[in-house]
Design an enzyme around this catalytic site. Structure first.
Site, short mmCIF file in Angstrom:
data_model
loop_
_atom_site.label_atom_id
_atom_site.label_comp_id
_atom_site.label_asym_id
_atom_site.label_seq_id
_atom_site.Cartn_x
_atom_site.Cartn_y
_atom_site.Cartn_z
N TYR A 22 0.61 -1.16 -0.03
CA TYR A 22 -0.02 -0.20 -0.10
C TYR A 22 0.98 1.39 -0.08
O TYR A 22 2.05 1.20 0.14
CB TYR A 22 -0.89 0.05 1.11
N ARG B 50 7.85 4.37 -4.83
CA ARG B 50 8.12 3.37 -3.49
C ARG B 50 7.06 2.21 -3.89
O ARG B 50 7.40 1.08 -3.51
CB ARG B 50 7.80 4.17 -2.20
N LYS C 273 6.51 -1.95 1.99
CA LYS C 273 5.37 -1.23 2.46
C LYS C 273 4.05 -2.07 2.35
O LYS C 273 3.20 -2.08 1.72
CB LYS C 273 5.02 0.09 2.06
N1 PDD Z 1 2.63 5.26 7.35
N2 PDD Z 1 7.42 3.88 9.00
C1 PDD Z 1 6.32 3.13 8.98
C2 PDD Z 1 6.29 1.75 9.57
C3 PDD Z 1 5.27 3.63 8.27
O1 PDD Z 1 4.08 2.91 8.21
C4 PDD Z 1 5.27 4.79 7.67
C5 PDD Z 1 4.06 5.48 6.88
C6 PDD Z 1 6.39 5.67 7.67
C7 PDD Z 1 6.65 7.15 7.29
O2 PDD Z 1 6.56 6.97 5.89
P1 PDD Z 1 6.15 8.14 4.91
O3 PDD Z 1 6.84 9.41 5.46
O4 PDD Z 1 6.53 7.81 3.55
O5 PDD Z 1 4.58 8.41 5.23
C8 PDD Z 1 7.68 5.16 8.44
C9 PDD Z 1 1.65 5.69 6.66
C10 PDD Z 1 1.37 7.05 6.82
C11 PDD Z 1 0.33 4.73 7.30
O6 PDD Z 1 0.66 3.57 7.20
O7 PDD Z 1 -0.49 5.16 7.27
#
Ligand code: PDD
Length: 287
Positions: A33, A52, A147
């Site tokens: 996702y 990504r 992710k």
């Molecule tokens: N989460 N680390 C983890 C485990 C995450 O799930 C996320 C993002 C991040 C930060 O990544 P970014 O800056 O690309 O959003 C770091 C999203 C927001 C979510 O799961 O809702």
């Protein structure tokens, strides 16, 4: 106003949106996702998020469900239909629908694509009072760089944090170091004014917000270091904060009930949030 979701080629009423019970995402968490932040009708860092997504798909050998251009169109169409001005776009790709078997389907299946949007209050340059975090053991697998929707350890850590009155969980590895948050990256500002966040490898998700902030730190000539930091070091830090697509830059004022610095929002985190909001305002306007 009707709220739409996109499900495998159709824009449908959000309340009716559903996938097949043998979708491999549903049965096996066999999917990935992305979350793209939206502020003032603008997508934040769309390109890096889609890059990504592409990487996550390739790592798991899941094909693209639509072309990249089509996905860009669907995101915009859903934003327009849902009059999304502030909030996020969620997109999920799973390996598709097949008779349950752990191994990949032996017959060709089309990856499944779902998009939803979520409205929220416009993120302010002012971070408010900051947040509290709670440490939790990092019990995740060794490919946290992907992710995936397999988020149970993150779910349990976040829940433990919330039950203790904290907003986010900070995950601690076997060496006593903070890897990242349950859904955010973790940062500290040392007493010497150095910005520290853990290096990216298989142990954490390479956050897009983290990456943008790294560029902003360079532009502002702030000292930036990527290295492990322990929970003990974090508790003694001058400041701490988290970053993500939805929280932007959010100051951490308490770790496990102990005040960070003077327990108030620090100057560095405040400034970086302001800079990030300015950066977000420069994105392409969609709605
Ligand atoms: N989460 N680390 C983890 C485990 C995450 O799930 C996320 C993002 C991040 C930060 O990544 P970014 O800056 O690309 O959003 C770091 C999203 C927001 C979510 O799961 O809702």
């Amino acid at each position: 106003m009707a709220r739409y979701a996109y499900v495998n080629g159709r824009y449908v009423d959000h309340r009716e949106a559903s996938v097949h019970i043998e979708d491999r995402g549903y049965q096996l968490a066999d999917g990935v996702y992305e979350v793209v932040g939206v502020r003032d009708g603008r997508l934040i860092d769309e390109g890096p998020h889609i890059d990504r997504l592409d990487r996550s798909l390739r790592e798991l050998r899941i094909g693209w469900p639509v072309t990249r251009a089509a996905l860009a169109f669907i995101m915009r169409e859903l934003m327009r239909r849902n009059r999304l001005r502030d909030g996020l776009i969620y997109m999920q790709v799973t390996r598709g629908v097949a008779r349950r078997d752990h191994a990949f389907p032996t017959v060709p299946v089309k990856p499944a694509l779902v998009l939803t949007t979520k409205n929220s209050k416009r993120a302010d340059a002012d971070p408010g009072p900051g947040i509290a975090v709670k440490s939790q053991p990092d019990i995740r697998w060794e490919r946290c760089d992907i992710k995936t929707v397999a988020l149970l350890p993150n779910v349990l850590a976040k829940q433990a944090a919330r039950e203790s009155g904290a907003y986010e969980a900070w995950l601690i590895d076997a060496d006593g170091c903070v890897t990242e948050g349950a859904s955010t990256n973790a940062w500290i500002v040392t007493q010497d004014g150095e910005l520290v966040t853990r290096q990216t490898d298989n142990g954490i998700l390479a956050g897009i917000t983290r990456h943008t902030l790294k560029s902003l730190c360079n532009a502002l000539q702030l000292k930036f270091v990527e290295r492990p930091f322990s929970l003990a070091e974090a508790k003694k830090a001058k400041e701490a904060f988290i970053t993500s697509a939805t929280s932007f830059v959010m100051p951490v004022v308490k770790i496990d009930g102990e005040a960070v610095g003077d327990g108030k929002v620090g100057l560095t985190a405040r400034r970086l949030r302001e800079e990030y909001v300015r950066f977000a305002a420069a994105g392409e306007a969609v709605t």
